[in-house]
Motif scaffolding. Structure first.
Motif, mmCIF file in Angstrom:
data_model
loop_
_atom_site.group_PDB
_atom_site.id
_atom_site.type_symbol
_atom_site.label_atom_id
_atom_site.label_comp_id
_atom_site.label_asym_id
_atom_site.label_seq_id
_atom_site.Cartn_x
_atom_site.Cartn_y
_atom_site.Cartn_z
ATOM 1 N N ALA A 46 0.910 -1.240 0.031
ATOM 2 C CA ALA A 46 -0.107 -0.095 -0.021
ATOM 3 C C ALA A 46 0.940 1.407 0.028
ATOM 4 N N LYS A 47 1.928 1.253 0.611
ATOM 5 C CA LYS A 47 2.808 2.308 0.840
ATOM 6 C C LYS A 47 3.483 2.833 -0.354
ATOM 7 N N ALA A 48 3.876 1.692 -1.231
ATOM 8 C CA ALA A 48 4.550 1.717 -2.422
ATOM 9 C C ALA A 48 3.584 2.114 -3.738
ATOM 10 N N PHE A 49 2.311 1.776 -3.421
ATOM 11 C CA PHE A 49 1.402 2.037 -4.340
ATOM 12 C C PHE A 49 1.335 3.213 -5.149
ATOM 13 N N PRO A 50 1.289 4.492 -4.378
ATOM 14 C CA PRO A 50 1.035 5.844 -4.905
ATOM 15 C C PRO A 50 2.031 6.221 -6.041
ATOM 16 N N MET A 153 -6.958 14.909 -6.939
ATOM 17 C CA MET A 153 -5.674 15.101 -5.716
ATOM 18 C C MET A 153 -5.434 13.786 -5.211
ATOM 19 N N PRO A 154 -4.422 13.241 -6.266
ATOM 20 C CA PRO A 154 -3.787 11.907 -5.902
ATOM 21 C C PRO A 154 -3.158 11.781 -4.634
ATOM 22 N N TYR A 155 -2.731 12.809 -3.990
ATOM 23 C CA TYR A 155 -1.832 12.838 -2.967
ATOM 24 C C TYR A 155 -2.551 12.239 -1.896
ATOM 25 N N LEU A 156 -3.976 12.470 -1.756
ATOM 26 C CA LEU A 156 -5.058 12.230 -0.549
ATOM 27 C C LEU A 156 -4.939 10.611 -0.358
ATOM 28 N N LEU A 157 -4.825 9.776 -1.562
ATOM 29 C CA LEU A 157 -4.786 8.359 -1.218
ATOM 30 C C LEU A 157 -3.412 8.136 -0.339
ATOM 31 N N ARG A 158 -2.303 8.825 -0.856
ATOM 32 C CA ARG A 158 -1.062 8.441 -0.161
ATOM 33 C C ARG A 158 -1.183 8.870 1.308
ATOM 34 N N ASP A 159 -1.894 10.034 1.551
ATOM 35 C CA ASP A 159 -2.034 10.501 2.998
ATOM 36 C C ASP A 159 -2.815 9.691 3.789
ATOM 37 N N GLY A 160 -3.900 9.015 3.079
ATOM 38 C CA GLY A 160 -4.923 7.996 3.729
ATOM 39 C C GLY A 160 -4.241 6.837 4.068
ATOM 40 N N ILE A 161 -3.450 6.271 3.130
ATOM 41 C CA ILE A 161 -2.593 5.118 3.244
ATOM 42 C C ILE A 161 -1.722 5.305 4.605
ATOM 43 N N GLN A 162 -1.085 6.352 4.486
ATOM 44 C CA GLN A 162 -0.113 6.631 5.722
ATOM 45 C C GLN A 162 -0.846 6.581 7.162
ATOM 46 N N TRP A 163 -2.125 7.323 7.159
ATOM 47 C CA TRP A 163 -2.728 7.347 8.276
ATOM 48 C C TRP A 163 -3.359 6.037 8.601
ATOM 49 N N THR A 165 -2.042 3.059 7.859
ATOM 50 C CA THR A 165 -0.896 2.016 8.071
ATOM 51 C C THR A 165 -0.107 2.407 9.362
ATOM 52 N N ALA A 166 -0.481 3.686 9.773
ATOM 53 C CA ALA A 166 0.437 4.190 11.102
ATOM 54 C C ALA A 166 0.039 3.302 12.276
ATOM 55 N N SER A 167 -1.150 2.608 12.268
ATOM 56 C CA SER A 167 -1.499 1.846 13.457
ATOM 57 C C SER A 167 -2.194 0.501 12.852
ATOM 58 N N ARG A 168 -1.737 -0.650 13.621
ATOM 59 C CA ARG A 168 -2.212 -1.940 13.217
ATOM 60 C C ARG A 168 -3.623 -1.919 13.728
ATOM 61 N N THR A 169 -3.982 -1.251 14.409
ATOM 62 C CA THR A 169 -5.555 -1.294 15.050
ATOM 63 C C THR A 169 -6.321 -0.800 13.839
ATOM 64 N N ARG A 170 -5.975 0.442 13.210
ATOM 65 C CA ARG A 170 -6.592 1.132 12.042
ATOM 66 C C ARG A 170 -6.702 0.088 10.916
ATOM 67 N N LEU A 171 -5.827 -0.367 10.627
ATOM 68 C CA LEU A 171 -5.557 -1.219 9.609
ATOM 69 C C LEU A 171 -6.489 -2.588 9.734
ATOM 70 N N LYS A 172 -6.701 -3.093 11.074
ATOM 71 C CA LYS A 172 -7.331 -4.291 11.104
ATOM 72 C C LYS A 172 -8.949 -3.836 11.172
ATOM 73 N N ILE A 173 -9.370 -2.662 11.597
ATOM 74 C CA ILE A 173 -10.610 -2.170 11.857
ATOM 75 C C ILE A 173 -11.066 -1.890 10.316
ATOM 76 N N GLY A 174 -10.131 -1.347 9.378
ATOM 77 C CA GLY A 174 -10.536 -1.155 8.160
ATOM 78 C C GLY A 174 -10.784 -2.377 7.287
#
Length: 193
Positions: A46-50, A153-163, A165-174
């Motif tokens: 996900a971090k490499a995708f954008p 505004m493609p940078y929004l996906l990059r920022d969303g991915i950063q947000w 993936t910053a927490s395992r809990t967020r990733l798991k909930i998503g």
């Protein structure tokens, strides 16, 4: 629905609600189960995708061919005399985008793909009365809104991915939310539609 002549209002894809619901549900289910089972690999990808040139190289031809086939086959109304010019513009735009717009091209093409993919979902749900069809309609409109933002505004996906993936809990909930929604779509497709 009988055969419609070119220019009549008719469905483009001829997909039913059950088929699109099942396909969309399985897509959500498989992708989000993968994120749950392989979180490290998901985060890395996900971090490499954008900025991924490889992802852009896969998505851009898909979007170009889909757009080309769509423009070639639909009624363009007053723009029908311009059909050949639009088809040439799609080909030229694809090549020029690959050469001159490498920045976030994967995100932009994902946005275009989401916009294209929303139409068959909405088309399959039109004139259906089951309230459960709204599961498909909602995801289609989420894709449309996301697609517009990803293209503009493609940078929004990059920022969303950063947000996320910053927490395992967020990733798991998503991922769990995607699994639940996918199961709901598959369940409706098999039991209701």
């Amino acid at each position: 629905m009988g055969e419609a002549s070119k220019g009549d209002n008719h469905m483009i894809y001829q997909l039913n609600l059950q088929t699109t619901g099942l396909a969309t549900g399985l897509l959500l289910l498989l992708s989000h189960v993968f994120a749950l089972v392989r979180p490290d690999q998901t985060i890395q990808w996900a971090k490499a995708f954008p900025r991924s040139r490889g992802a852009a190289g896969v998505l851009l031809p898909i979007v170009a061919v889909w757009s080309f086939l769509l423009v070639r086959s639909i009624d363009l109304g007053e723009f029908s005399p311009l059909r050949n010019m639009i088809l040439v513009a799609i080909v030229v735009g694809t090549v020029l985008s690959w050469i001159y717009v490498p920045e976030f091209l994967a995100v932009r093409t994902l946005g275009m793909l989401l916009l294209l993919a929303a139409e068959p979902l909405l088309e399959s749900a039109v004139l259906r009365h089951e309230p459960s069809r709204l599961l498909l309609v909602v995801i289609a409109y989420v894709w449309v809104i996301a697609g517009l933002f990803f293209v503009g505004m493609p940078y929004l996906l990059r920022d969303g991915i950063q947000w996320v993936t910053a927490s395992r809990t967020r990733l798991k909930i998503g991922a769990l939310a995607g699994v639940v929604y996918g199961l709901a779509l598959v369940g409706c497709a098999l039991a209701v539609w």
